[in-house]
Write a protein that holds these residues in place. Structure first.
Motif, short mmCIF file in Angstrom:
data_model
loop_
_atom_site.label_atom_id
_atom_site.label_comp_id
_atom_site.label_asym_id
_atom_site.label_seq_id
_atom_site.Cartn_x
_atom_site.Cartn_y
_atom_site.Cartn_z
N LEU A 124 0.82 -1.21 0.00
CA LEU A 124 0.00 0.00 0.00
C LEU A 124 0.85 1.26 0.00
N GLY A 125 1.94 1.26 0.76
CA GLY A 125 2.86 2.40 0.76
C GLY A 125 3.51 2.60 -0.60
N THR A 126 3.84 1.51 -1.27
CA THR A 126 4.42 1.59 -2.60
C THR A 126 3.42 2.18 -3.59
N VAL A 127 2.17 1.74 -3.53
CA VAL A 127 1.13 2.28 -4.41
C VAL A 127 0.91 3.76 -4.11
N LEU A 128 0.88 4.12 -2.84
CA LEU A 128 0.71 5.53 -2.46
C LEU A 128 1.89 6.37 -2.92
N GLY A 129 3.10 5.85 -2.82
CA GLY A 129 4.28 6.56 -3.32
C GLY A 129 4.24 6.73 -4.83
N PHE A 130 3.75 5.72 -5.54
CA PHE A 130 3.62 5.79 -6.99
C PHE A 130 2.63 6.87 -7.39
N ILE A 131 1.46 6.85 -6.77
CA ILE A 131 0.43 7.84 -7.09
C ILE A 131 0.88 9.25 -6.69
N GLY A 132 1.45 9.37 -5.51
CA GLY A 132 1.90 10.68 -5.03
C GLY A 132 3.00 11.28 -5.87
N THR A 133 3.90 10.44 -6.37
CA THR A 133 4.99 10.94 -7.20
C THR A 133 4.46 11.49 -8.52
N PHE A 134 3.46 10.86 -9.07
CA PHE A 134 2.87 11.37 -10.30
C PHE A 134 1.97 12.58 -10.04
N PHE A 135 1.30 12.60 -8.89
CA PHE A 135 0.29 13.61 -8.62
C PHE A 135 0.85 14.91 -8.05
N HIS A 136 2.01 14.86 -7.39
CA HIS A 136 2.48 16.04 -6.66
C HIS A 136 2.79 17.22 -7.56
N GLN A 137 3.11 17.00 -8.82
CA GLN A 137 3.42 18.10 -9.74
C GLN A 137 2.18 18.67 -10.43
N SER A 138 1.04 18.01 -10.29
CA SER A 138 -0.17 18.52 -10.94
C SER A 138 -0.80 19.60 -10.06
N LEU A 139 -1.24 20.63 -10.67
CA LEU A 139 -1.88 21.76 -9.99
C LEU A 139 -1.08 22.25 -8.78
N PRO A 140 0.15 22.72 -9.01
CA PRO A 140 0.94 23.19 -7.86
C PRO A 140 0.26 24.34 -7.16
N PRO A 141 0.27 24.44 -5.90
CA PRO A 141 0.76 23.55 -4.85
C PRO A 141 -0.29 22.59 -4.33
N ILE A 142 -1.50 22.59 -4.91
CA ILE A 142 -2.59 21.75 -4.41
C ILE A 142 -2.25 20.27 -4.55
N GLY A 143 -1.63 19.88 -5.65
CA GLY A 143 -1.24 18.49 -5.83
C GLY A 143 -0.26 18.03 -4.77
N LEU A 144 0.69 18.88 -4.43
CA LEU A 144 1.67 18.56 -3.39
C LEU A 144 0.99 18.45 -2.04
N ILE A 145 0.08 19.38 -1.73
CA ILE A 145 -0.60 19.36 -0.43
C ILE A 145 -1.46 18.09 -0.30
N VAL A 146 -2.16 17.73 -1.35
CA VAL A 146 -2.99 16.52 -1.31
C VAL A 146 -2.12 15.27 -1.18
N ALA A 147 -1.02 15.22 -1.93
CA ALA A 147 -0.14 14.04 -1.89
C ALA A 147 0.51 13.89 -0.50
N LEU A 148 1.04 14.98 0.04
CA LEU A 148 1.67 14.91 1.36
C LEU A 148 0.63 14.67 2.45
N GLY A 149 -0.55 15.25 2.31
CA GLY A 149 -1.61 15.01 3.28
C GLY A 149 -2.05 13.56 3.30
N THR A 150 -2.12 12.96 2.13
CA THR A 150 -2.50 11.55 2.05
C THR A 150 -1.44 10.67 2.69
N VAL A 151 -0.19 10.97 2.45
CA VAL A 151 0.90 10.22 3.09
C VAL A 151 0.84 10.38 4.60
N GLY A 152 0.61 11.60 5.07
CA GLY A 152 0.51 11.85 6.51
C GLY A 152 -0.64 11.10 7.15
N LEU A 153 -1.80 11.11 6.51
CA LEU A 153 -2.95 10.38 7.05
C LEU A 153 -2.72 8.88 7.04
#
Length: 141
Positions: free
Chosen positions: A24-53
């Motif tokens: 699950l962590g690997t899948v989350l890292g895969f999705i977050g790595t692709f998603f963090h650059q979309s719609l800066p900074p919202i993509g980064l906030i959502v990706a890091l927030g998901t990892v934190g949760l």
């Protein structure tokens, strides 16, 4: 002192749970790595927030740190693998958002894993507020 569900599992079930958490962590890292650059900074906030949760949920579910550490290893490992340039394409560029993703995952993992067990803190707080049972005087009216 109540034990959490993870601590009561047999060792083979704990190993299986850690394998699922790593996946699950690997899948989350895969999705977050692709998603963090979309719609800066919202993509980064959502990706890091998901990892934190995800990591905070694992830490609060288990009384030990191993599930949260395993999940963090999966997220960070996939992020590190995908940050390598493949065929001239870079998924994690060296801009502010890319650096925030790289160091943000590590910082979140460090804070969540180092955080003390909430159940143990509440037990300690209860003892210090009421005092130990041996100190109470049973002869007092």
């Amino acid at each position: 002192m109540p034990e959490h569900e993870f601590a009561r599992m047999p060792s083979w079930a704990q190993a299986g749970t850690l394998a699922v958490v790593l996946l699950l962590g690997t899948v989350l890292g895969f999705i977050g790595t692709f998603f963090h650059q979309s719609l800066p900074p919202i993509g980064l906030i959502v990706a890091l927030g998901t990892v934190g949760l995800f990591l905070a949920g694992l830490r609060s579910w288990a009384s030990v740190r191993s599930p949260a550490a395993t999940g963090a290893l999966g997220v960070a490992g996939m992020s590190a693998i995908l940050s390598l340039p493949v065929g001239g394409t870079v998924l994690v560029p060296a801009n502010a958002v890319g650096l925030a993703w790289t160091f943000g995952v590590a910082l979140i993992a460090l804070v969540v894993i180092a955080w003390p067990d909430p159940a143990r803190l509440s037990r300690l707080r209860a003892v210090t507020m009421e005092g130990p049972a041996e100190e109470k005087d049973s002869t007092a009216p």
